[in-house]
Scaffold this motif. Structure first.
Motif, PDB file in Angstrom:
ATOM      1  N   LEU A  74       0.837  -1.207   0.000  1.00 43.19           N
ATOM      2  CA  LEU A  74       0.000   0.000   0.000  1.00 43.19           C
ATOM      3  C   LEU A  74       0.865   1.247   0.000  1.00 43.19           C
ATOM      4  O   LEU A  74       0.625   2.194  -0.772  1.00 43.19           O
ATOM      5  CB  LEU A  74      -0.917  -0.003   1.223  1.00 43.19           C
ATOM      6  CG  LEU A  74      -1.706   1.293   1.468  1.00 43.19           C
ATOM      7  CD1 LEU A  74      -2.689   1.560   0.331  1.00 43.19           C
ATOM      8  CD2 LEU A  74      -2.444   1.242   2.805  1.00 43.19           C
ATOM      9  N   GLU A  75       1.873   1.280   0.864  1.00 41.81           N
ATOM     10  CA  GLU A  75       2.721   2.460   0.967  1.00 41.81           C
ATOM     11  C   GLU A  75       3.583   2.641  -0.274  1.00 41.81           C
ATOM     12  O   GLU A  75       3.998   3.763  -0.580  1.00 41.81           O
ATOM     13  CB  GLU A  75       3.588   2.356   2.217  1.00 41.81           C
ATOM     14  CG  GLU A  75       2.771   2.443   3.502  1.00 41.81           C
ATOM     15  CD  GLU A  75       3.606   2.223   4.754  1.00 41.81           C
ATOM     16  OE1 GLU A  75       4.760   1.720   4.617  1.00 41.81           O
ATOM     17  OE2 GLU A  75       3.128   2.542   5.852  1.00 41.81           O
ATOM     18  N   PHE A  76       3.831   1.560  -1.015  1.00 37.18           N
ATOM     19  CA  PHE A  76       4.652   1.651  -2.217  1.00 37.18           C
ATOM     20  C   PHE A  76       3.842   2.112  -3.421  1.00 37.18           C
ATOM     21  O   PHE A  76       4.245   3.014  -4.144  1.00 37.18           O
ATOM     22  CB  PHE A  76       5.290   0.293  -2.512  1.00 37.18           C
ATOM     23  CG  PHE A  76       6.254   0.318  -3.662  1.00 37.18           C
ATOM     24  CD1 PHE A  76       7.547   0.755  -3.476  1.00 37.18           C
ATOM     25  CD2 PHE A  76       5.869  -0.085  -4.927  1.00 37.18           C
ATOM     26  CE1 PHE A  76       8.450   0.789  -4.530  1.00 37.18           C
ATOM     27  CE2 PHE A  76       6.763  -0.061  -5.984  1.00 37.18           C
ATOM     28  CZ  PHE A  76       8.053   0.383  -5.787  1.00 37.18           C
ATOM     29  N   GLU A  77       2.684   1.480  -3.657  1.00 37.45           N
ATOM     30  CA  GLU A  77       1.937   1.774  -4.873  1.00 37.45           C
ATOM     31  C   GLU A  77       0.777   2.739  -4.657  1.00 37.45           C
ATOM     32  O   GLU A  77       0.311   3.380  -5.596  1.00 37.45           O
ATOM     33  CB  GLU A  77       1.407   0.482  -5.495  1.00 37.45           C
ATOM     34  CG  GLU A  77       0.307  -0.196  -4.676  1.00 37.45           C
ATOM     35  CD  GLU A  77      -0.105  -1.535  -5.286  1.00 37.45           C
ATOM     36  OE1 GLU A  77       0.453  -1.911  -6.338  1.00 37.45           O
ATOM     37  OE2 GLU A  77      -0.989  -2.189  -4.706  1.00 37.45           O
ATOM     38  N   GLY A  78       0.299   2.855  -3.400  1.00 38.70           N
ATOM     39  CA  GLY A  78      -0.861   3.695  -3.137  1.00 38.70           C
ATOM     40  C   GLY A  78      -0.681   5.154  -3.513  1.00 38.70           C
ATOM     41  O   GLY A  78      -1.557   5.743  -4.161  1.00 38.70           O
TER      42      GLY A  78
ATOM     43  N   LEU B 178      -2.215   9.801  -0.389  1.00 47.11           N
ATOM     44  CA  LEU B 178      -2.535   8.636   0.440  1.00 47.11           C
ATOM     45  C   LEU B 178      -2.607   9.031   1.908  1.00 47.11           C
ATOM     46  O   LEU B 178      -3.528   8.612   2.629  1.00 47.11           O
ATOM     47  CB  LEU B 178      -1.471   7.554   0.229  1.00 47.11           C
ATOM     48  CG  LEU B 178      -1.617   6.299   1.096  1.00 47.11           C
ATOM     49  CD1 LEU B 178      -2.899   5.553   0.760  1.00 47.11           C
ATOM     50  CD2 LEU B 178      -0.408   5.383   0.930  1.00 47.11           C
ATOM     51  N   LEU B 179      -1.656   9.836   2.367  1.00 43.51           N
ATOM     52  CA  LEU B 179      -1.632  10.234   3.774  1.00 43.51           C
ATOM     53  C   LEU B 179      -2.902  10.995   4.149  1.00 43.51           C
ATOM     54  O   LEU B 179      -3.514  10.734   5.203  1.00 43.51           O
ATOM     55  CB  LEU B 179      -0.396  11.092   4.050  1.00 43.51           C
ATOM     56  CG  LEU B 179      -0.258  11.632   5.472  1.00 43.51           C
ATOM     57  CD1 LEU B 179      -0.182  10.495   6.469  1.00 43.51           C
ATOM     58  CD2 LEU B 179       0.965  12.534   5.589  1.00 43.51           C
TER      59      LEU B 179
ATOM     60  N   VAL C 106      -7.317  -4.620  -1.589  1.00 43.53           N
ATOM     61  CA  VAL C 106      -7.505  -4.817  -0.150  1.00 43.53           C
ATOM     62  C   VAL C 106      -6.135  -5.047   0.485  1.00 43.53           C
ATOM     63  O   VAL C 106      -5.360  -5.898   0.018  1.00 43.53           O
ATOM     64  CB  VAL C 106      -8.429  -6.013   0.134  1.00 43.53           C
ATOM     65  CG1 VAL C 106      -8.616  -6.190   1.647  1.00 43.53           C
ATOM     66  CG2 VAL C 106      -9.780  -5.829  -0.546  1.00 43.53           C
ATOM     67  N   TYR C 107      -5.847  -4.296   1.532  1.00 42.19           N
ATOM     68  CA  TYR C 107      -4.561  -4.389   2.218  1.00 42.19           C
ATOM     69  C   TYR C 107      -4.803  -4.655   3.710  1.00 42.19           C
ATOM     70  O   TYR C 107      -5.747  -4.104   4.302  1.00 42.19           O
ATOM     71  CB  TYR C 107      -3.771  -3.082   2.103  1.00 42.19           C
ATOM     72  CG  TYR C 107      -3.592  -2.568   0.693  1.00 42.19           C
ATOM     73  CD1 TYR C 107      -2.464  -2.896  -0.055  1.00 42.19           C
ATOM     74  CD2 TYR C 107      -4.549  -1.741   0.111  1.00 42.19           C
ATOM     75  CE1 TYR C 107      -2.281  -2.406  -1.341  1.00 42.19           C
ATOM     76  CE2 TYR C 107      -4.387  -1.245  -1.175  1.00 42.19           C
ATOM     77  CZ  TYR C 107      -3.257  -1.580  -1.899  1.00 42.19           C
ATOM     78  OH  TYR C 107      -3.100  -1.100  -3.171  1.00 42.19           O
TER      79      TYR C 107
ATOM     80  N   ARG D 154      -2.258   9.746  -6.888  1.00 44.83           N
ATOM     81  CA  ARG D 154      -1.820  10.898  -7.671  1.00 44.83           C
ATOM     82  C   ARG D 154      -2.321  10.813  -9.107  1.00 44.83           C
ATOM     83  O   ARG D 154      -2.770  11.805  -9.688  1.00 44.83           O
ATOM     84  CB  ARG D 154      -0.291  10.999  -7.660  1.00 44.83           C
ATOM     85  CG  ARG D 154       0.289  11.669  -6.438  1.00 44.83           C
ATOM     86  CD  ARG D 154       1.737  12.092  -6.676  1.00 44.83           C
ATOM     87  NE  ARG D 154       2.591  10.955  -6.989  1.00 44.83           N
ATOM     88  CZ  ARG D 154       3.265  10.262  -6.080  1.00 44.83           C
ATOM     89  NH1 ARG D 154       3.187  10.583  -4.808  1.00 44.83           N
ATOM     90  NH2 ARG D 154       4.035   9.248  -6.458  1.00 44.83           N
ATOM     91  N   GLU D 155      -2.238   9.629  -9.681  1.00 42.56           N
ATOM     92  CA  GLU D 155      -2.670   9.442 -11.065  1.00 42.56           C
ATOM     93  C   GLU D 155      -4.168   9.688 -11.202  1.00 42.56           C
ATOM     94  O   GLU D 155      -4.628  10.308 -12.158  1.00 42.56           O
ATOM     95  CB  GLU D 155      -2.322   8.014 -11.517  1.00 42.56           C
ATOM     96  CG  GLU D 155      -2.628   7.722 -12.966  1.00 42.56           C
ATOM     97  CD  GLU D 155      -1.708   8.449 -13.927  1.00 42.56           C
ATOM     98  OE1 GLU D 155      -2.074   8.564 -15.111  1.00 42.56           O
ATOM     99  OE2 GLU D 155      -0.642   8.918 -13.497  1.00 42.56           O
TER     100      GLU D 155
END
Length: 415
Positions: free
Chosen positions: A270-274, A390-391, A331-332, A279-280
């Protein structure tokens, strides 16, 4: 004269490489479109030279368009893929293909004019216009196959010879250029009657230029420790000296992509791709929502029935979550008994409705030790109203989750 031509060919290659690598290096300051446009405009010159312009070098007759500029373009396509991604490469290739097809169609329409002349009063060369159009379309079609091929070979070589970039560039370029020489020469021979010496001379010249361009790339890598970007992209400050974005992504998934207990994606993914997914979506004006799902009184389940039963409850929760969302939703497991659902192309209202359906299904179907009903509380947020990162979305959904807890649990709180 032949040695002189070799020196001039090398000069052409160096100038070509320096201009294109500079544009690619500074793409985040001046825009990737500048690099793509310059690379695309060279295609006409490559094709024109391949049809009309040949020079003598020791033991061969070659065209700078095919040997120098096309070999350079193929390496630049691979560099574009390594620095950006496959969709960016597709934009370049599709643009070339459509543009050259349009040029060919309009060229055929131009032949309908009666008595077309050159500025000097000579009849225009309509057959050459037709042949050049055919070569451009065929050359672009080959480039499409070449681009796919060189990327696939480059990726495959990563599992064979490791992540040493320059050897992979060289081998992938050598194999792809050989394939291209066979395909392009076949049509060139049919249209112009080019002799076999053109094929063999062009093949040897392309191999030599591939070696030269890879060597120039090595020099570039040794001189520059940054990528010329105004700010790091995807968290990578040096694409060349580190792993590529694609390799880092695959490496991450191999190590931490799945949660070992529940089978859903883990927090690292999640933190890598989210951030990039969100943004996209925001950049393209698409809806995207976040649901944070937390099991109510889960500590009591562990305390009363044991951690093994608690693990079984988490598995059942994960099963319902993955079964309740759409195919493109993610789902994460965020931590402990908390899950996050990232729902692309889903607005806030639909996300709340989906969260309610999940809450109701869990209440009906999940029990601890077949006797205690398990419920969840869910906080929902959506972009852009709750933020564009994400944050920001996680924070907004988390605040609403704790409101749901404070208001009695087993409920949904949205905006």
């Amino acid at each position: 004269m032949q040695l002189h031509n070799v020196i001039v060919l090398a000069l052409e290659a160096v100038v070509y490489f320096l201009v294109l690598i500079t544009l690619l290096h500074w793409r985040h300051r001046i825009g990737i479109g500048v690099f793509i446009t310059v690379l695309a405009t060279m295609h006409f010159l490559e094709t024109y030279l391949a049809a009309t312009f040949y020079v003598q070098v020791p033991m061969a007759t070659i065209s700078p368009g095919s040997a120098v500029f096309f070999a350079g373009k193929l390496l630049m396509v691979l560099l574009l893929y390594v620095k950006e991604d496959a969709p960016t490469v597709r934009q370049l290739i599709y643009g070339l293909l459509i543009g050259n097809l349009l040029s060919f169609v309009l060229g055929q329409i131009l032949t309908l004019h009666g008595g077309a002349l050159t500025p000097g009063g000579m009849p225009s060369d309509e057959p050459f216009l037709r042949d050049l159009g055919i070569l451009m379309i065929w050359g672009t079609s080959l480039l499409y196959l070449d681009s796919i091929g060189i990327i696939l070979i480059y990726e495959r070589l990563g599992s064979i010879i490791g992540r040493r970039m320059l050897p992979r560039f060289f081998v992938a370029g050598m194999l792809t250029l050989a394939f291209d020489q066979i395909g392009f020469y076949g049509v060139l021979h049919l249209l112009t009657g080019a002799p076999a010496s053109v094929f063999w001379g062009g093949l040897v010249a392309k191999m030599a230029m591939n070696l030269l361009f890879v060597a120039l790339t090595g020099i570039y890598l040794s001189l520059f420790k940054s990528d010329g970007a105004a700010s790091p992209v995807k968290g990578i400050s040096d694409v060349f000296n580190d792993l590529t974005y694609r390799e880092r992504y695959q490496d991450l998934l191999a190590r931490t992509g799945k949660d070992g207990l529940t089978g859903v994606h883990d927090r690292g993914r999640l933190e890598f791709e989210g951030p990039e997914i969100i943004r996209e979506a925001v950049r393209n004006g698409r809806e995207i929502s976040i649901m944070v799902v937390d099991a109510d009184h889960f500590k009591e389940v562990n305390d009363k029935y044991g951690h093994l039963e608690g693990d079984e409850v988490l598995k059942r929760l994960a099963g319902i979550l993955t079964g309740a969302v759409r195919k493109n939703d993610m789902v994460y497991r965020f931590g402990g008994e908390e899950f996050v659902i990232l729902a692309q192309d889903m607005g806030h209202r639909l996300a709340v409705d989906t969260a309610e359906r999940i809450r109701s299904e869990i209440e009906k179907n999940v029990k601890a030790a077949a006797e205690r009903t398990v419920t969840v509380s869910i906080g929902v947020s959506a972009a852009p109203q709750d933020g564009g990162s994400l944050l920001e979305l996680i924070s907004a959904a988390d605040r609403r989750l704790y409101r749901a807890k404070a208001e009695g649990r087993n409920r949904i709180i949205g905006a």
